[in-house]
Design a protein around this motif. Structure first.
Motif, PDB file in Angstrom:
ATOM      1  N   MET A   1     -45.119  -6.461 -10.345  1.00 33.88           N
ATOM      2  CA  MET A   1     -45.211  -5.814  -9.034  1.00 33.88           C
ATOM      3  C   MET A   1     -46.626  -5.284  -8.781  1.00 33.88           C
TER       4      MET A   1
ATOM      5  N   PHE B   1     -44.994 -11.203  -1.768  1.00 31.54           N
ATOM      6  CA  PHE B   1     -44.186 -10.133  -1.189  1.00 31.54           C
ATOM      7  C   PHE B   1     -42.703 -10.372  -1.459  1.00 31.54           C
ATOM      8  N   LEU B   2     -42.241 -11.597  -1.268  1.00 29.86           N
ATOM      9  CA  LEU B   2     -40.836 -11.906  -1.512  1.00 29.86           C
ATOM     10  C   LEU B   2     -40.479 -11.759  -2.985  1.00 29.86           C
TER      11      LEU B   2
ATOM     12  N   SER C   1     -41.891  -9.674  -5.050  1.00 23.04           N
ATOM     13  CA  SER C   1     -41.811  -8.242  -5.371  1.00 23.04           C
ATOM     14  C   SER C   1     -40.549  -7.614  -4.822  1.00 23.04           C
ATOM     15  N   ILE C   2     -40.056  -8.086  -3.691  1.00 25.01           N
ATOM     16  CA  ILE C   2     -38.788  -7.570  -3.168  1.00 25.01           C
ATOM     17  C   ILE C   2     -37.654  -7.893  -4.144  1.00 25.01           C
TER      18      ILE C   2
ATOM     19  N   VAL D   1     -37.996  -5.571  -7.148  1.00 21.58           N
ATOM     20  CA  VAL D   1     -37.564  -4.206  -6.821  1.00 21.58           C
ATOM     21  C   VAL D   1     -36.043  -4.139  -6.744  1.00 21.58           C
ATOM     22  N   ALA D   2     -35.419  -5.139  -6.144  1.00 19.29           N
ATOM     23  CA  ALA D   2     -33.956  -5.155  -6.040  1.00 19.29           C
ATOM     24  C   ALA D   2     -33.310  -5.167  -7.416  1.00 19.29           C
TER      25      ALA D   2
END
Length: 99
Positions: A18, A73-74, A76-77, A80-81
């Motif tokens: 991340m 970005f996707l 890292s999402i 994070v999830a």
């Protein structure tokens, strides 16, 4: 970098991913801004290129940087999830290895 990151736990690697993604996204944003500056300069001048229009050539750099930023970005999402759910995101290179 992979040799160093292999020494970390899976959770620490997710956080490192991340941090790297944030750095790459910031770099891509800078490239997009500068690419759009170049786009404005190039499209304001006349050019005789019969094969590829000037605006297409000038738009490729910021478009590519935007797609790279979207990719990170996707990812890292997803990371994070997984971390919010208390799980560790899967590592594609480890899933591909047999046994």
């Amino acid at each position: 970098m992979d040799v160093l990151s292999q020494r970390f736990s899976l959770r620490a690697r997710a956080y490192l991913d991340m941090i790297i993604a944030a750095f790459v996204i910031a770099l891509c944003i800078a490239l997009i801004v500068r690419g759009l500056d170049v786009y404005q300069v190039v499209t304001s001048t006349e050019s005789d290129t019969p094969v590829v229009p000037t605006w297409v050539r000038a738009a490729t750099f910021p478009t590519a940087a935007g797609l790279i930023a979207l990719h990170y970005f996707l990812h890292s999402i997803v990371a994070v999830a997984y971390l919010v759910a208390g799980r560790v995101p899967p590592r594609p290179e480890e899933e591909a290895m047999p046994g």
